[in-house]
Design an enzyme around this catalytic site. Structure first.
Site, PDB file in Angstrom:
ATOM      1  CB  SER A   1      -2.325  12.935 -15.942  1.00  0.00           C
ATOM      2  OG  SER A   1      -3.669  13.529 -16.035  1.00  0.00           O
TER       3      SER A   1
ATOM      4  CG  ASN B   1       0.118   1.943 -13.867  1.00  0.00           C
ATOM      5  OD1 ASN B   1      -0.275   2.864 -14.751  1.00  0.00           O
ATOM      6  ND2 ASN B   1      -0.457   1.195 -13.272  1.00  0.00           N
TER       7      ASN B   1
ATOM      8  CG  ASP C   1       5.255  -1.846   2.591  1.00  0.00           C
ATOM      9  OD1 ASP C   1       4.982  -3.026   3.089  1.00  0.00           O
ATOM     10  OD2 ASP C   1       4.135  -0.928   2.843  1.00  0.00           O
TER      11      ASP C   1
ATOM     12  CB  SER D   1      -8.880   3.430 -16.161  1.00  0.00           C
ATOM     13  OG  SER D   1      -9.121   4.569 -15.761  1.00  0.00           O
TER      14      SER D   1
ATOM     15  CE1 TYR E   1      -3.810  11.952 -10.946  1.00  0.00           C
ATOM     16  CE2 TYR E   1      -4.710  13.433 -12.453  1.00  0.00           C
ATOM     17  CZ  TYR E   1      -4.046  12.282 -12.134  1.00  0.00           C
ATOM     18  OH  TYR E   1      -3.761  11.394 -13.231  1.00  0.00           O
TER      19      TYR E   1
ATOM     20  CB  ILE F   1      -7.131   5.648 -20.471  1.00  0.00           C
ATOM     21  CG1 ILE F   1      -6.134   6.335 -21.046  1.00  0.00           C
ATOM     22  CG2 ILE F   1      -7.004   4.208 -20.905  1.00  0.00           C
ATOM     23  CD1 ILE F   1      -4.732   6.093 -20.468  1.00  0.00           C
TER      24      ILE F   1
ATOM     25  CG  ASP G   1      -1.996   1.152   1.252  1.00  0.00           C
ATOM     26  OD1 ASP G   1      -1.820   1.990   0.416  1.00  0.00           O
ATOM     27  OD2 ASP G   1      -2.915   1.151   2.063  1.00  0.00           O
TER      28      ASP G   1
END
Length: 345
Positions: free
Chosen positions: A206, A152, A133, A254, A219, A252, A125
């Protein structure tokens, strides 16, 4: 001698000599305008050639068959498609994402379709930014020849939202996943690529990072950060034979975009990833930044138009972008209200 009369005569010389002949200033303006138009035409021709004619670098120039590709955010959408298409190209795959069950299912699917391809999985995560991690990912891949890294993993807002109303947890997750996670993963694999003097680091960007996007401010800012970072990293690593590329994507089909129906401007993950992997090293329509690409044909043409033609009218573009996301937000809020009413009855 009356000097003033000579000066007056010289000032009138062009029109006196040949009435209607353009002045030097007018000729310079005409030449400058012609150069600007010519540059725009040449720029567009380069975009068309990049999108439709010239091939990209072959994947195996970054590593031999049997070397490894790391794909983050691998369980769904673009990440899943990157994993499948890289496996088809005979790369072994390390799948990294949050949901272990989806990773296991994808690993089995790859093994079934491509029996010679090996897979490894790590449930992680990225929003937790846990040192253990990253240590686990480093241990899992420490003895692998990692040729390709696909950054990604990413998160957007659940719906378009004014910055002042953005939940603190959502804001934190977007920055931690999109920025911190991408940087920390990349830093694990750059030293090995430098040592081998080859590799590909491909990061999903993006249009939200290419142009300011009201109601997706956090974002948009995170993707703009990745743009500047990728361009800087590309310059650093080019002398070591490592290709760095940030891929600009419009919409896209998704789970993130919540769009299911494909169109000319909204491809499926399969079509989009096929374009990306076949055009590595080509800028497509992303002419505004080095080490960047917009390889899907309609996205490339849009990227060129927005950055090359519409730049002088940037406020108009931002205003249109804002109106679009305000409309999306209204529809999302109405849908949430209907669903809440259904649950209460």
């Amino acid at each position: 001698m009356d000097i003033s009369k000579h000066i007056e005569c010289l000032s009138q010389w062009p029109n006196h000599l040949a009435p209607g002949l353009p002045t030097i200033g007018a000729l310079l303006l005409l030449a400058t305008g012609g150069m600007v138009v010519g540059c725009k035409i040449w720029s567009f021709l380069r975009v068309i050639l990049s999108l439709f004619v010239f091939p990209g670098k072959p994947l195996h120039s970054f590593g031999p068959p049997g070397s490894w590709a790391i794909v983050t955010g691998a369980s769904d959408g673009l990440g899943k498609e990157f994993a499948l298409q890289l496996a088809r190209a005979k790369f072994n795959i390390v799948l990294v994402s949050r949901t272990e069950s989806k990773l296991i299912a994808l690993g089995e699917e790859i093994t079934k379709q491509f029996p010679k391809v090996q897979t490894k999985t790590l449930a992680m995560d990225f929003s937790q930014n846990a040192d253990e991690d990253y240590a686990a990912l480093n241990e899992l891949t420490s003895d692998l020849d990692v040729s390709i890294l696909i950054n990604n993993v990413g998160q957007s807002h659940s719906i378009p939202v004014p910055f002042a109303q953005t939940p603190a947890s959502e804001m934190s997750n977007i920055i931690t996943i999109n920025c911190t996670g991408t940087l920390r993963v990349t830093q694990l694999f750059v030293p090995g690529m430098i040592q081998r003097r080859r590799g590909l680091i491909l990061t999903m960007g993006s249009f939200g990072g290419l142009l300011p996007t009201p109601l997706l401010a956090t974002y948009s800012g995170s993707k703009a950060f990745l743009q500047q970072w990728s361009t800087s990293l590309g310059s650093e690593l080019a002398p070591h034979g490592i290709e760095v590329e940030l891929v600009h994507a419009y919409l896209i089909t998704s789970a993130m975009s919540k769009i299911r129906r494909a169109s000319a401007s909204i491809p499926t993950p399969r079509a989009f990833v096929r374009a990306v992997l076949s055009k590595i090293g080509r800028s497509g329509g992303s002419t505004a930044y080095a080490y960047s690409s917009s390889p899907y044909w309609s996205h490339g043409i849009m990227a060129w138009f927005l950055t090359s033609v519409m730049t002088p009218m940037n406020k108009i573009v931002i205003s249109q972008n804002k109106s679009m996301h305000e409309s999306i937000r209204k529809r999302a809020l109405r849908k949430a209200e209907r669903e809440a009413q259904k649950k209460s009855t």
